[in-house]
Design a protein around this motif. Structure first.
Motif, PDB file in Angstrom:
ATOM      1  N   SER A 138      32.030  32.097  46.772  1.00 26.12           N
ATOM      2  CA  SER A 138      32.370  32.550  45.419  1.00 26.12           C
ATOM      3  C   SER A 138      33.600  33.443  45.466  1.00 26.12           C
ATOM      4  N   ALA A 139      34.344  33.398  44.379  1.00 25.92           N
ATOM      5  CA  ALA A 139      35.548  34.236  44.289  1.00 25.92           C
ATOM      6  C   ALA A 139      35.140  35.706  44.363  1.00 25.92           C
ATOM      7  N   SER A 140      34.045  36.054  43.698  1.00 24.62           N
ATOM      8  CA  SER A 140      33.625  37.464  43.673  1.00 24.62           C
ATOM      9  C   SER A 140      33.340  37.976  45.082  1.00 24.62           C
ATOM     10  N   GLU A 141      32.737  37.126  45.917  1.00 21.76           N
ATOM     11  CA  GLU A 141      32.436  37.531  47.290  1.00 21.76           C
ATOM     12  C   GLU A 141      33.750  37.754  48.060  1.00 21.76           C
ATOM     13  N   ALA A 142      34.709  36.857  47.825  1.00 21.44           N
ATOM     14  CA  ALA A 142      36.011  37.003  48.506  1.00 21.44           C
ATOM     15  C   ALA A 142      36.716  38.287  48.038  1.00 21.44           C
ATOM     16  N   PHE A 143      36.650  38.571  46.726  1.00 22.30           N
ATOM     17  CA  PHE A 143      37.251  39.825  46.225  1.00 22.30           C
ATOM     18  C   PHE A 143      36.534  41.033  46.832  1.00 22.30           C
ATOM     19  N   ALA A 144      35.196  40.926  46.947  1.00 22.70           N
ATOM     20  CA  ALA A 144      34.410  42.049  47.492  1.00 22.70           C
ATOM     21  C   ALA A 144      34.787  42.305  48.959  1.00 22.70           C
ATOM     22  N   ASP A 145      35.038  41.222  49.718  1.00 16.11           N
ATOM     23  CA  ASP A 145      35.456  41.372  51.133  1.00 16.11           C
ATOM     24  C   ASP A 145      36.762  42.177  51.205  1.00 16.11           C
ATOM     25  N   ILE A 146      37.706  41.804  50.331  1.00 17.92           N
ATOM     26  CA  ILE A 146      39.014  42.473  50.352  1.00 17.92           C
ATOM     27  C   ILE A 146      38.853  43.945  49.955  1.00 17.92           C
ATOM     28  N   ALA A 147      38.055  44.168  48.895  1.00 11.51           N
ATOM     29  CA  ALA A 147      37.842  45.550  48.418  1.00 11.51           C
ATOM     30  C   ALA A 147      37.244  46.399  49.538  1.00 11.51           C
ATOM     31  N   ALA A 148      36.224  45.870  50.214  1.00 15.09           N
ATOM     32  CA  ALA A 148      35.532  46.634  51.265  1.00 15.09           C
ATOM     33  C   ALA A 148      36.516  47.022  52.369  1.00 15.09           C
ATOM     34  N   ARG A 149      37.394  46.072  52.728  1.00 16.92           N
ATOM     35  CA  ARG A 149      38.380  46.362  53.794  1.00 16.92           C
ATOM     36  C   ARG A 149      39.293  47.520  53.380  1.00 16.92           C
ATOM     37  N   HIS A 150      39.740  47.486  52.123  1.00 13.88           N
ATOM     38  CA  HIS A 150      40.646  48.552  51.660  1.00 13.88           C
ATOM     39  C   HIS A 150      39.932  49.896  51.567  1.00 13.88           C
TER      40      HIS A 150
ATOM     41  N   GLY B  47      38.952  55.414  54.684  1.00 11.17           N
ATOM     42  CA  GLY B  47      37.973  56.379  55.206  1.00 11.17           C
ATOM     43  C   GLY B  47      36.666  56.447  54.453  1.00 11.17           C
ATOM     44  N   HIS B  48      36.449  55.539  53.471  1.00  9.94           N
ATOM     45  CA  HIS B  48      35.183  55.551  52.730  1.00  9.94           C
ATOM     46  C   HIS B  48      34.163  54.629  53.390  1.00  9.94           C
ATOM     47  N   LYS B  49      32.918  54.810  52.976  1.00  6.85           N
ATOM     48  CA  LYS B  49      31.868  53.887  53.434  1.00  6.85           C
ATOM     49  C   LYS B  49      31.688  52.865  52.307  1.00  6.85           C
ATOM     50  N   ALA B  50      31.832  51.569  52.625  1.00  2.00           N
ATOM     51  CA  ALA B  50      31.681  50.532  51.592  1.00  2.00           C
ATOM     52  C   ALA B  50      30.371  49.788  51.808  1.00  2.00           C
ATOM     53  N   LEU B  51      29.480  49.857  50.834  1.00  5.96           N
ATOM     54  CA  LEU B  51      28.208  49.135  50.927  1.00  5.96           C
ATOM     55  C   LEU B  51      28.250  47.965  49.960  1.00  5.96           C
TER      56      LEU B  51
ATOM     57  N   GLY C  75      48.973  41.262  47.599  1.00  6.61           N
ATOM     58  CA  GLY C  75      49.584  42.569  47.840  1.00  6.61           C
ATOM     59  C   GLY C  75      49.300  43.503  46.671  1.00  6.61           C
ATOM     60  N   ALA C  76      49.454  42.973  45.450  1.00  5.91           N
ATOM     61  CA  ALA C  76      49.210  43.792  44.245  1.00  5.91           C
ATOM     62  C   ALA C  76      47.723  44.163  44.153  1.00  5.91           C
ATOM     63  N   LEU C  77      46.866  43.206  44.490  1.00  2.46           N
ATOM     64  CA  LEU C  77      45.417  43.464  44.447  1.00  2.46           C
ATOM     65  C   LEU C  77      45.033  44.557  45.444  1.00  2.46           C
ATOM     66  N   GLY C  78      45.586  44.460  46.650  1.00  4.73           N
ATOM     67  CA  GLY C  78      45.318  45.472  47.681  1.00  4.73           C
ATOM     68  C   GLY C  78      45.755  46.851  47.205  1.00  4.73           C
ATOM     69  N   GLY C  79      46.894  46.890  46.513  1.00  2.92           N
ATOM     70  CA  GLY C  79      47.395  48.156  45.976  1.00  2.92           C
ATOM     71  C   GLY C  79      46.410  48.752  44.977  1.00  2.92           C
ATOM     72  N   GLN C  80      45.798  47.891  44.156  1.00  2.00           N
ATOM     73  CA  GLN C  80      44.826  48.389  43.158  1.00  2.00           C
ATOM     74  C   GLN C  80      43.547  48.888  43.842  1.00  2.00           C
ATOM     75  N   PHE C  81      43.109  48.188  44.899  1.00  2.00           N
ATOM     76  CA  PHE C  81      41.914  48.667  45.622  1.00  2.00           C
ATOM     77  C   PHE C  81      42.218  49.994  46.325  1.00  2.00           C
ATOM     78  N   ASP C  82      43.454  50.129  46.836  1.00  2.00           N
ATOM     79  CA  ASP C  82      43.847  51.414  47.446  1.00  2.00           C
ATOM     80  C   ASP C  82      43.801  52.519  46.398  1.00  2.00           C
ATOM     81  N   GLN C  83      44.232  52.176  45.189  1.00  2.00           N
ATOM     82  CA  GLN C  83      44.221  53.156  44.100  1.00  2.00           C
ATOM     83  C   GLN C  83      42.785  53.596  43.790  1.00  2.00           C
ATOM     84  N   MET C  84      41.882  52.619  43.754  1.00  2.00           N
ATOM     85  CA  MET C  84      40.458  52.941  43.520  1.00  2.00           C
ATOM     86  C   MET C  84      39.973  53.892  44.606  1.00  2.00           C
TER      87      MET C  84
END
Ligand SMILES: Cc1cc2nc3c(=O)[nH]c(=O)nc-3n(C[C@H](O)[C@H](O)[C@H](O)COP(=O)(O)O)c2cc1C
Length: 226
Positions: free
Chosen positions: A20-32, A37-41, A162-171
Motif C-alpha cells: 500500500s502507498a500508505s505503508e510506503a509513506f510510513a516507511d519513509i516517515a519513520a526513517r526521517h 533522533g526520535h523513536k518512531a512506532l 526530496g520534497a516529501l523528506g523535507g516535510q517529514f524533517d519539518q514534522m
C-alpha cells in the motif's frame, strides 16, 4: 527542548496483505523521524481492529508525543475503518483522563493527480485533533499516491521524494519541543504529466482485465443498464 520524542505513525489504509502507498509513506516517515533522533512506532489501524489489539495500541498512542495519520483518500474522505479507529481512540482517551496534549499530523494520498482534493480529509484530522485536545501541526496532501509503490525508484520521483523528506524533517523538528508550531498544509505530487499518469493507469486496468481472463472491451460493460 528534547529531541527524543516518541512519534506513532498510524497507517489507515484498509489494505492489509498487499503493498500500500500508505505503508510506503510510513516507511519513509519513520526513517526521517529516526534520523532526527526520535523513536518512531508503527500501528496499522486495520490490523489493530481485526486482531482486537486496540487497547494496547491506543495505550501506545496515548503515551506518545505525536501522532501521524497516513491514509488514502476514499470517496473524498477517510476510509471507514479509520473513522471508527479515531472515534474509538477518542473514547479511550475519555476513559483515561490526564493524557498530555499530543501533536497531530496527517498525510493523505489519493489516486487522482490533484493533491488538493485531500484537503477535506486533512481537515477531518485537524478537527479530530481539536476534539482530543491535541495540537494540529500540518498536513501533506499527496496526489498520484500509487506511484510511491509502483515507481518509487524512478528518476521522475526523485524531486517529489526530496520534497516529501523535507516535510517529514519539518514534522520531526516541530515535535522536538513542546510548543505548538502550526504550519500550512502542503500539496505534493510526482513530476509526471497527467497524460502519462492516465496512460499508466489505463495500462493497469488493461493488465488487470487480462489477468482476470476477460477481454478489454469488458472494461466498458454496463451490466446494470442491460
Ligand atoms: C474505495 C476506494 C475509494 C477511493 N476514492 C478515491 C477518491 O475519492 N479520490 C481519489 O483520488 N482516489 C480515490 N481512491 C484511490 C486511493 O486513494 C489511492 O489508490 C491510494 O493511493 C491508495 O492508497 P493505499 O495504497 O495506501 O491504500 C479510492 C480507492 C478506493 C479503493
Amino acid at each position: 527542548m528534547n529531541a527524543n520524542k516518541t512519534i506513532v505513525i498510524i497507517n489507515g489504509s484498509p489494505k492489509i496483505n498487499e503493498p500500500s502507498a500508505s505503508e510506503a509513506f510510513a516507511d519513509i516517515a519513520a526513517r526521517h523521524f529516526e534520523a532526527k533522533g526520535h523513536k518512531a512506532l508503527r500501528i496499522h489501524a486495520g490490523k489493530s481492529l481485526r486482531q482486537k489489539h486496540t487497547a494496547e495500541d491506543f495505550e501506545t498512542m496515548r503515551q506518545s508525543d505525536a501522532l501521524v495519520f497516513i491514509f488514502p483518500l476514499y470517496v473524498f474522505c477517510l476510509p471507514g475503518l479509520l473513522i471508527r479507529y479515531l472515534q474509538d481512540y477518542a473514547q479511550y482517551l475519555k476513559e483515561h483522563p490526564g493524557t498530555k496534549a499530543q501533536k497531530v499530523y496527517a498525510l493523505v494520498n489519493c489516486g487522482f493527480p490533484e493533491p488538493g482534493i485531500n484537503d477535506e480529509a486533512v481537515r477531518v484530522i485537524e478537527s479530530f485533533s481539536r476534539a482530543i485536545g491535541g495540537s494540529f501541526g500540518f498536513g501533506i496532501m499527496f496526489g498520484e499516491g500509487g506511484m510511491i509503490v509502483g515507481a518509487l525508484h524512478a528518476p521522475f520521483m526523485k524531486k517529489v521524494l526530496g520534497a516529501l523528506g523535507g516535510q517529514f524533517d519539518q514534522m520531526a523538528e516541530d515535535c522536538s519541543d513542546d510548543a505548538a508550531h502550526p504550519r500550512p498544509t502542503v500539496a505534493l505530487r510526482p513530476s509526471v504529466g497527467s497524460r502519462l499518469y492516465l496512460f499508466m493507469g489505463n495500462m493497469g486496468w488493461k493488465q488487470g482485465i487480462r489477468k482476470a481472463g476477460l477481454k478489454r472491451r469488458q472494461l466498458y460493460a454496463t451490466p446494470y443498464m442491460e
